[in-house]
Write a protein that holds these residues in place. Structure first.
Motif, PDB file in Angstrom:
ATOM      1  N   ALA A 134     -36.096 -35.080  51.082  1.00 11.51           N
ATOM      2  CA  ALA A 134     -37.412 -35.171  51.727  1.00 11.51           C
ATOM      3  C   ALA A 134     -38.247 -33.917  51.459  1.00 11.51           C
ATOM      4  CB  ALA A 134     -37.240 -35.391  53.227  1.00 11.51           C
ATOM      5  N   TYR A 166     -31.507 -45.374  54.417  1.00 14.78           N
ATOM      6  CA  TYR A 166     -30.598 -44.592  55.264  1.00 14.78           C
ATOM      7  C   TYR A 166     -29.606 -45.532  55.960  1.00 14.78           C
ATOM      8  CZ  TYR A 166     -34.075 -40.742  55.005  1.00 14.78           C
ATOM      9  OH  TYR A 166     -34.940 -39.760  54.589  1.00 14.78           O
ATOM     10  N   ALA A 210     -42.607 -45.035  52.401  1.00  8.85           N
ATOM     11  CA  ALA A 210     -42.093 -43.679  52.635  1.00  8.85           C
ATOM     12  C   ALA A 210     -41.366 -43.543  53.975  1.00  8.85           C
ATOM     13  CB  ALA A 210     -43.232 -42.674  52.564  1.00  8.85           C
ATOM     14  N   LYS A 250     -39.440 -38.629  72.151  1.00  9.60           N
ATOM     15  CA  LYS A 250     -39.226 -37.639  71.104  1.00  9.60           C
ATOM     16  C   LYS A 250     -40.501 -36.814  70.980  1.00  9.60           C
ATOM     17  CE  LYS A 250     -37.254 -36.741  66.629  1.00  9.60           C
ATOM     18  NZ  LYS A 250     -38.211 -35.659  66.425  1.00  9.60           N
ATOM     19  N   ILE A 307     -30.162 -35.715  52.609  1.00  6.54           N
ATOM     20  CA  ILE A 307     -31.343 -36.443  53.080  1.00  6.54           C
ATOM     21  C   ILE A 307     -32.514 -35.481  53.291  1.00  6.54           C
ATOM     22  CG2 ILE A 307     -32.238 -37.580  55.173  1.00  6.54           C
ATOM     23  CD1 ILE A 307     -29.638 -39.235  55.220  1.00  6.54           C
ATOM     24  N   ILE A 358     -42.698 -38.200  56.112  1.00  5.51           N
ATOM     25  CA  ILE A 358     -41.467 -38.171  55.315  1.00  5.51           C
ATOM     26  C   ILE A 358     -40.430 -37.257  55.961  1.00  5.51           C
ATOM     27  CG2 ILE A 358     -40.565 -37.206  53.134  1.00  5.51           C
ATOM     28  CD1 ILE A 358     -42.950 -38.535  51.708  1.00  5.51           C
ATOM     29  N   LEU A 359     -40.874 -36.096  56.385  1.00 11.06           N
ATOM     30  CA  LEU A 359     -39.966 -35.122  56.998  1.00 11.06           C
ATOM     31  C   LEU A 359     -39.449 -35.630  58.346  1.00 11.06           C
ATOM     32  CD1 LEU A 359     -39.204 -32.555  55.592  1.00 11.06           C
ATOM     33  CD2 LEU A 359     -40.744 -31.310  57.085  1.00 11.06           C
ATOM     34  N   GLU A 360     -40.355 -36.189  59.149  1.00 13.74           N
ATOM     35  CA  GLU A 360     -39.967 -36.722  60.459  1.00 13.74           C
ATOM     36  C   GLU A 360     -38.940 -37.855  60.301  1.00 13.74           C
ATOM     37  OE1 GLU A 360     -40.626 -35.921  63.555  1.00 13.74           O
ATOM     38  OE2 GLU A 360     -40.105 -37.743  64.655  1.00 13.74           O
ATOM     39  N   THR A 361     -39.158 -38.720  59.305  1.00 18.12           N
ATOM     40  CA  THR A 361     -38.241 -39.845  59.047  1.00 18.12           C
ATOM     41  C   THR A 361     -36.851 -39.322  58.696  1.00 18.12           C
ATOM     42  OG1 THR A 361     -40.149 -41.063  58.193  1.00 18.12           O
ATOM     43  CG2 THR A 361     -37.989 -41.989  57.718  1.00 18.12           C
ATOM     44  N   ALA A 362     -36.804 -38.277  57.873  1.00 21.15           N
ATOM     45  CA  ALA A 362     -35.526 -37.693  57.457  1.00 21.15           C
ATOM     46  C   ALA A 362     -34.821 -37.003  58.619  1.00 21.15           C
ATOM     47  CB  ALA A 362     -35.753 -36.705  56.317  1.00 21.15           C
ATOM     48  N   LYS A 367     -35.218 -37.593  61.821  1.00 21.36           N
ATOM     49  CA  LYS A 367     -34.910 -38.486  62.940  1.00 21.36           C
ATOM     50  C   LYS A 367     -33.474 -39.011  62.878  1.00 21.36           C
ATOM     51  CE  LYS A 367     -38.490 -41.023  64.467  1.00 21.36           C
ATOM     52  NZ  LYS A 367     -39.405 -42.199  64.568  1.00 21.36           N
ATOM     53  N   VAL A 368     -33.001 -39.350  61.653  1.00 26.84           N
ATOM     54  CA  VAL A 368     -31.670 -39.952  61.552  1.00 26.84           C
ATOM     55  C   VAL A 368     -30.529 -38.937  61.743  1.00 26.84           C
ATOM     56  CG1 VAL A 368     -32.344 -42.005  60.270  1.00 26.84           C
ATOM     57  CG2 VAL A 368     -31.751 -39.918  59.004  1.00 26.84           C
ATOM     58  N   GLN A 409     -26.542 -35.726  55.730  1.00 30.70           N
ATOM     59  CA  GLN A 409     -27.738 -35.113  56.311  1.00 30.70           C
ATOM     60  C   GLN A 409     -28.374 -34.028  55.437  1.00 30.70           C
ATOM     61  OE1 GLN A 409     -29.933 -35.602  58.612  1.00 30.70           O
ATOM     62  NE2 GLN A 409     -28.971 -37.537  59.133  1.00 30.70           N
TER      63      GLN A 409
END
Lengths: 251, 251
Positions: free
Chosen positions: A197, A172, A164, A113, A193, B193-197, B199-200, A190
């Motif tokens: 964030a 999730y 976090a 990624k 979510i 935080i943004l990357e985690t959101a 990613k899914v 989505q």
């Protein structure tokens, strides 16, 4: 040019190697890796033997936390700047022939990624001002955000990141499970979510809180508790709901 | 033109009014609101008395869940299509002079925060096919994603949203507290935080899980538990860590 050797070939090591590739003031001369699968570039040579390690301005150890100590004792040189990318490694009590520091990028790296390194904060730590300055220079070539942290701050930042990132991801996953059990596409969530964030970049999480627990809407809370089958998820729902209610009452 | 009357003047009602403004096939003729502060547009008149409510194709009730029943009994007409924007309202057992349905936008709306309605899924429900078709048409004028859900699905989607939004936000808040107690800017965590959101949206939350619990890195987990002062946060850390470990062992 500042010469770097990277030790390790995991996700962080590989992402660092790519990030440094474009730099005009930093060059990664070698990467120590036991696997021939390591992805290299024209500037970097793979080594798998500490005997052949070159003289460098900075050595970055990027291996799992429990492998760091063994690497440190194997390094065939003294009094050089050696940093780890670990969130929690504490050099105290470890035999130190070198000047140990930290170069910790605060991000969760996944293989395959692409990541924009410039937005990832890099936390640095070293004893001498000269070493701090060098780490700062190196970090700034790949990131817009560089901060000097103490060991205790770094450990707490990692703890904050567990909430976090890891715990958020568990939320999730529970959400995903509930969708799946009810023939609902998880993709419906989505936009919510992402909005959740993005919102805490603008307003505090305390101010951003909404929902039945925040409103103390007990009839919805009870209805939800009846909908949940999994006993662990029931426990999580109850504990987090109680916490939000208690927080709201504190205000 | 499809004529709509909105009843209520909260965040959802106001955001809906703005979203419909651009539509060439839907017009909001009236908004029922007791507060003169309601933000209107040239197409819409504010009323504060049900006697003056106009004939419309669709009435959207957007008030708090516990006020819905009272509104329904006050409506001075029969056999018209009346929907609520509620996630959990169940019309069963409520006196129904009209055809009750649902028009539930899945998002957490904040005042004074612009929202791109086109990305917000709208969940619709009605008894008759003709009513479903009308709701679909209306929803599609403002959103790219419209789905027909049963009451049970809608309730479960709301439950899933509590985990993905309210509980996620609590995790952000705990993270924020830990940062604040250690003189760390919470902004450091924003990229993570943004990357985690994000990613899914690409891989499942199960596959995206990382961190000490996932790795069963007990020494980091113990170190974290010693760092946490707040007994509730300790409980949350323990329960969520156990859950991630149990999930990892199930694979």
């Amino acid at each position: 040019m500042i010469k770097i050797v990277i030790i390790g070939a995991g996700n962080v090591a590989q992402h660092l190697l790519s990030a440094f590739f474009e730099s005009k003031i930093v060059v990664v001369k070698q990467i120590f890796s036991r696997t021939p699968k390591t992805i290299l570039n024209v500037k970097t040579i793979r080594i798998n033997n500490f005997e052949t390690i070159e003289n460098a301005d900075l050595y970055i150890i990027s291996v799992s936390d429990d492998a760091i100590e063994a690497i440190l004792t194997q390094l065939p040189f003294k009094n050089r700047l050696v940093v780890t990318t670990s969130a929690v490694f504490d050099p105290k009590g470890v035999a130190q022939n070198n000047r140990i520091g930290t170069f910790y990028p605060l991000q969760s790296f996944s293989k395959n990624k692409e990541i924009d390194f410039s937005s990832i904060p890099i936390c640095i730590e070293a004893q001498d001002q000269e070493d701090i300055d060098l780490l700062q220079t190196v970090a700034q070539t790949i990131s817009k955000t560089v901060c000097k942290l103490t060991l205790l701050q770094r450990k707490n930042l990692h703890l904050a990141a567990v909430f976090a990132n890891n715990f958020v991801n568990l939320m999730y996953q529970i959400s995903h499970d509930i969708c799946q059990s009810n023939q609902l596409p998880f993709a419906l969530l989505q936009p919510l979510i992402l909005e959740t964030a993005q919102k805490v970049a603008q307003i505090s999480p305390q101010a951003a809180q909404t929902g039945p627990a925040k409103r103390q809407d007990m009839s919805t809370i009870e209805a939800h508790q009846k909908l949940i089958d999994d006993p662990t998820y029931q426990k999580i729902y109850a504990l987090l709901t109680q916490t939000i209610i208690a927080n709201a009452n504190k205000l």
